[in-house]
Write an enzyme that holds these catalytic residues in place. Sequence first.
Site, PDB file in Angstrom:
ATOM      1  N   PRO A  12       0.790  -1.225   0.000  1.00  0.00           N
ATOM      2  CG  PRO A  12      -0.020  -1.001   2.180  1.00  0.00           C
ATOM      3  CD  PRO A  12       0.627  -1.984   1.252  1.00  0.00           C
ATOM      4  CG  ASN A  13      -0.256   4.324   1.434  1.00  0.00           C
ATOM      5  OD1 ASN A  13      -1.255   4.809   0.918  1.00  0.00           O
ATOM      6  ND2 ASN A  13      -0.253   3.841   2.670  1.00  0.00           N
ATOM      7  NE  ARG A  20       2.702   7.571   2.902  1.00  0.00           N
ATOM      8  CZ  ARG A  20       3.323   6.485   3.330  1.00  0.00           C
ATOM      9  NH1 ARG A  20       3.956   5.699   2.485  1.00  0.00           N
ATOM     10  NH2 ARG A  20       3.301   6.175   4.600  1.00  0.00           N
ATOM     11  CE1 TYR A  25       8.391   5.347   2.880  1.00  0.00           C
ATOM     12  CE2 TYR A  25       7.061   7.321   3.125  1.00  0.00           C
ATOM     13  CZ  TYR A  25       7.421   6.064   3.549  1.00  0.00           C
ATOM     14  OH  TYR A  25       6.815   5.507   4.652  1.00  0.00           O
ATOM     15  CG  ASN A  76       8.222  -1.797   0.058  1.00  0.00           C
ATOM     16  OD1 ASN A  76       7.658  -1.873   1.144  1.00  0.00           O
ATOM     17  ND2 ASN A  76       8.832  -0.703  -0.349  1.00  0.00           N
ATOM     18  CB  ALA A  79       1.719   0.144   6.471  1.00  0.00           C
ATOM     19  CG  HIS A  82       5.358  -2.130  10.023  1.00  0.00           C
ATOM     20  ND1 HIS A  82       6.696  -2.349  10.270  1.00  0.00           N
ATOM     21  CD2 HIS A  82       5.313  -1.193   9.040  1.00  0.00           C
ATOM     22  CE1 HIS A  82       7.414  -1.562   9.483  1.00  0.00           C
ATOM     23  NE2 HIS A  82       6.596  -0.857   8.734  1.00  0.00           N
ATOM     24  CG  ASP A  89       0.279 -17.364   8.266  1.00  0.00           C
ATOM     25  OD1 ASP A  89       1.342 -17.526   8.902  1.00  0.00           O
ATOM     26  OD2 ASP A  89      -0.835 -17.275   8.808  1.00  0.00           O
ATOM     27  CD  GLU A 100      10.140  -7.159   5.153  1.00  0.00           C
ATOM     28  OE1 GLU A 100      10.057  -6.181   5.919  1.00  0.00           O
ATOM     29  OE2 GLU A 100       9.832  -8.323   5.493  1.00  0.00           O
ATOM     30  CG  HIS A 102      10.948  -1.935   4.401  1.00  0.00           C
ATOM     31  ND1 HIS A 102       9.574  -1.832   4.432  1.00  0.00           N
ATOM     32  CD2 HIS A 102      11.258  -3.146   4.908  1.00  0.00           C
ATOM     33  CE1 HIS A 102       9.087  -2.942   4.941  1.00  0.00           C
ATOM     34  NE2 HIS A 102      10.081  -3.757   5.241  1.00  0.00           N
ATOM     35  CB  ILE A 103      11.796   3.199  -0.183  1.00  0.00           C
ATOM     36  CG1 ILE A 103      11.336   2.384  -1.407  1.00  0.00           C
ATOM     37  CG2 ILE A 103      12.409   4.531  -0.608  1.00  0.00           C
ATOM     38  CD1 ILE A 103      10.157   2.974  -2.154  1.00  0.00           C
ATOM     39  CB  SER A 104      12.332   4.940   4.682  1.00  0.00           C
ATOM     40  OG  SER A 104      11.436   4.068   5.358  1.00  0.00           O
ATOM     41  NE  ARG A 109       9.852   6.341   8.341  1.00  0.00           N
ATOM     42  CZ  ARG A 109       8.823   6.056   7.554  1.00  0.00           C
ATOM     43  NH1 ARG A 109       8.892   5.056   6.702  1.00  0.00           N
ATOM     44  NH2 ARG A 109       7.721   6.773   7.614  1.00  0.00           N
ATOM     45  NE  ARG A 113       6.626   4.558  10.013  1.00  0.00           N
ATOM     46  CZ  ARG A 113       5.588   4.522   9.184  1.00  0.00           C
ATOM     47  NH1 ARG A 113       5.445   3.526   8.354  1.00  0.00           N
ATOM     48  NH2 ARG A 113       4.694   5.490   9.193  1.00  0.00           N
TER      49      ARG A 113
END
Length: 151
Positions: A12-13, A20, A25, A76, A79, A82, A89, A100, A102-104, A109, A113
């Site tokens: 998402p996002n 954003r 990001y 990625n 959210a 988390h 699963d 996995e 994550h951009i940040s 943070r 997170r």
Amino acid sequence: MIRPLIAVLNGPNLNMLGLRQPEVYGHATLDDLEQVCIQAAERLDVAIDFRQTNIEGELISWIQECRGRARGIVINPAAYGHTSIALLDALLAAGLPTVEVHISNIHRRDAFRHHTYTSQAAIGVICGFGVRGYALALQALYDMIEDEDER
């Protein structure tokens, strides 16, 4: 010879990249991110299936579709990483090497997170390198696939 397929799945996002919180990001858009992945895939001679969704169930369905189809997953979960045991699963059930991304840097943070459920299914986690982290993830999966094929 058929090029190995790596699924690049985004949660998402991520469709809001470039708009954003660019201070967190960066300014790259989702299209820019896809181009980074396409260029990395061309260099590595692998095929990618690049997708993004804001819907948790759709992401789970895509992970399930990877079983028997893809050689690995770059994810990625955003959210959902988390919060979603269901994603964990699905990744475990897929039985594929997963990285996995994550951009940040999630460890610099908010405390909530710092932990992701989905990382428990991953062979590694790459965070904090912006969209370049995806190229690193693709390289790592490619190396694993090559090692596996040599055995």
